[in-house]
Design an enzyme around this catalytic site. Structure first.
Site, PDB file in Angstrom:
ATOM      1  N   LYS A 175      -3.032  -6.462 -11.267  1.00  0.00           N
ATOM      2  CA  LYS A 175      -1.994  -7.564 -11.069  1.00  0.00           C
ATOM      3  C   LYS A 175      -3.176  -8.956 -11.527  1.00  0.00           C
ATOM      4  O   LYS A 175      -2.678 -10.018 -11.851  1.00  0.00           O
ATOM      5  CB  LYS A 175      -1.768  -8.061  -9.546  1.00  0.00           C
ATOM      6  CG  LYS A 175      -0.870  -6.976  -9.172  1.00  0.00           C
ATOM      7  CD  LYS A 175      -0.139  -7.156  -7.865  1.00  0.00           C
ATOM      8  CE  LYS A 175       1.034  -6.359  -7.485  1.00  0.00           C
ATOM      9  NZ  LYS A 175       0.745  -4.816  -7.453  1.00  0.00           N
TER      10      LYS A 175
HETATM   11  C1  LIG Z   1       1.752  -3.681  -7.690  1.00  0.00           C
HETATM   12  C2  LIG Z   1       1.378  -2.429  -8.004  1.00  0.00           C
HETATM   13  C3  LIG Z   1       2.135  -1.454  -8.411  1.00  0.00           C
HETATM   14  C4  LIG Z   1       3.399  -1.409  -8.606  1.00  0.00           C
HETATM   15  O1  LIG Z   1       3.673  -2.393  -9.647  1.00  0.00           O
HETATM   16  P1  LIG Z   1       5.009  -3.032 -10.012  1.00  0.00           P
HETATM   17  O2  LIG Z   1       4.969  -3.934 -11.244  1.00  0.00           O
HETATM   18  O3  LIG Z   1       5.473  -3.699  -8.879  1.00  0.00           O
HETATM   19  O4  LIG Z   1       6.096  -1.860 -10.636  1.00  0.00           O
HETATM   20  C5  LIG Z   1       1.424  -0.159  -8.798  1.00  0.00           C
HETATM   21  N1  LIG Z   1      -0.066  -0.218  -8.175  1.00  0.00           N
HETATM   22  C6  LIG Z   1      -0.781  -1.039  -7.843  1.00  0.00           C
HETATM   23  C7  LIG Z   1      -2.070  -0.806  -7.460  1.00  0.00           C
HETATM   24  C8  LIG Z   1      -0.349  -2.206  -7.347  1.00  0.00           C
HETATM   25  O5  LIG Z   1      -0.916  -3.379  -7.111  1.00  0.00           O
END
Ligand SMILES: *Cc1c(COP(=O)(O)O)cnc(C)c1O
Length: 468
Positions: free
Chosen positions: A112
């Protein structure tokens, strides 16, 4: 470039407005009016270039009507300079034809950061040029909160209020949220669950007078600017292993469908992608939907990959919008059905289109644990549980001619208990986090009560406007 809502009843907006708005006024999600495209020569020319430069070129067509190219380039430089790896998102080979894309070298060790570091700079830039301030409010079960706080700490035009469930995030995640030391960051432990936090945030946005007085804004994964930033690493990784001359496939650990939707966007922009494989844990609404055509919300089950413990996958609406040939009325009908009966059925033509672009698979808890151990022993690469879900599913979707890249969405050190259960030892913390446990925490604990939280926002936000 203008953006239109998937539900067709909100005004078309430019990039800056979409950035600050998040959700469209009609409840829909903003998507670009048309997909920009890059030709083979432009894509091939990404080879060997620094990540921030490729980011500037990929994002430019989406933002150029609102943001100067030189400003965009500077913000990309600054955003990706916060990463600990010079390649920003390096690839690691784990078997012949199998690769892992490491998206965890940012300041909070989760993918993120790649979007949030840029989003915070874009927002601050637009707000400065407009002379405005906003109040961001969000709910987190862990990763989003840490990444947002790290990205927005000290930004002059933004106050960030992040709600998390008291005693229900890991100590590591809590400390990432509560030790920023920044005056514009307000972590709030709510005496309730993550769903309670989310309900409070939703109701705050639904309270029109509060929304206007505080200039509320959101940074959750439906924000278009987050998607845009995530398109970049599909290009850099494909080019690194022979694209666009040969197609590659991706497997993406998926929760809210934002990350894999960015892969779809890369494909629509001209990147040759063979398969886009949705990988889910036992919260498998998306793989059931692809198999049966019926999107049916169940109850969330807790797993070792908590960032994917999601039942309503918001960004899927964007993919459906294209699958229905951009028929906003059809999307509005499906979403009304979803609100009413927690389910809808995708029409046959749209389902065929969805299946043309996406495959899906599920890894249960045993498969996830086994994959962590197997990959660790065979290669020395230690996957976190989310990445392991991806690798487990990827291995059922290999094809001899096409290389498979699995997105690694978090550093294993963020999920020590699950990793230790798989390999018998805790993962090592990367440098720079040694003092996390001793940093001073600063947060408030509030009752699970709408008016208590709203009073706290009004008392502490800088963007408060007089009652109108
Ligand atoms: C947010 C997240 C996901 C999922 O991502 P999306 O964009 O919501 O599909 C997968 N793995 C981790 C570690 C995350 O923080």
């Amino acid at each position: 470039m203008k953006y239109v809502s998937t539900r067709g009843r909100a005004p078309a907006l430019g990039f800056s407005d979409v950035l600050l708005t998040g959700l469209a006024g009609d409840g829909g999600l903003y998507v670009p009016e048309t997909w920009p495209s890059l030709d083979r020569a432009q894509i091939a020319a990404f080879a060997g270039r620094p990540y921030a430069e490729v980011a500037t070129e990929v994002i430019r067509p989406f933002a150029s009507s609102d943001i100067d190219e030189a400003d965009l380039a500077r913000m990309c430089d600054e955003a990706y300079a916060t990463f600990r790896h010079p390649a920003v998102a390096p690839l690691t080979q784990v078997a012949p034809g199998e690769w892992v894309l490491e998206l965890f070298h940012g300041p909070t060790l989760a993918f993120k950061d790649l979007a949030m570091q840029l989003l915070s700079r874009l927002m601050d830039h637009v707000l400065t040029s407009r002379g405005e301030k906003v109040t961001i409010i969000g709910a987190t079960s862990g990763d989003t909160g840490g990444a947002a706080i790290e990205a927005f700490r000290g930004r002059r035009n933004v106050d960030l209020f992040m709600l998390f469930p008291e005693n229900r995030v890991s100590p590591f995640q809590q400390r990432q949220m509560t030790t920023s030391g920044a005056a514009n960051i307000h972590p709030i432990a709510v005496k309730g669950t993550f769903d309670d936090c989310q309900a409070i945030v939703k109701a705050a946005f639904g309270n029109r007078s509060l929304r206007e007085r505080l200039a509320l804004s959101g940074v959750n994964s439906i924000n278009w600017a987050r998607i845009v930033a995530q398109i970049v690493y599909y290009f850099t990784s494909a080019v690194a292993i022979g694209g666009p001359a040969r197609p590659v496939s991706f497997t993406v650990p998926t929760g809210n469908f934002g990350d894999i939707y960015a892969g779809y966007a890369a494909k629509r922009m001209g990147l040759p992608i063979a398969d886009l494989v949705i990988a889910t844990n036992i919260n498998d609404i998306l793989s059931r939907t692809l198999a049966t055509g019926r999107y049916e919300v169940g109850s969330v089950q807790a797993t070792a990959s908590p960032s994917m413990d999601i039942q309503v996958s918001s960004n899927f609406e964007r993919a459906l919008f294209d699958a229905y040939d951009r028929d906003a009325e059809a999307i509005e009908r499906l979403m009304a059905m979803l609100a009413q009966s927690r389910a809808f059925t995708i029409g046959p033509d749209a389902l065929e289109t969805v299946r043309k672009h996406f495959d899906a698979g599920t890894a249960d808890e045993d498969q996830t644990r086994a994959t962590i151990a197997e990959v660790w022993r065979a290669t020395g690469f230690l996957p976190d549980p989310h990445t392991a879900v991806g690798l487990s599913v990827a291995r059922r979707h290999l094809s001899p001619e096409v290389p498979m890249i699995t997105l690694s969405t978090a550093h294993p050190a963020k999920f020590p208990a699950a990793v230790e259960a798989a390999i018998g030892a805790p993962p090592a913390l990367p440098p720079g986090f040694d003092d996390l446990a001793s940093r001073r925490e600063d947060y408030v604990v509030l009752a699970n009560d709408q008016s208590v939280v709203e009073d706290f926002l009004l008392a502490n936000a800088n963007a408060v406007r007089d009652e109108v």
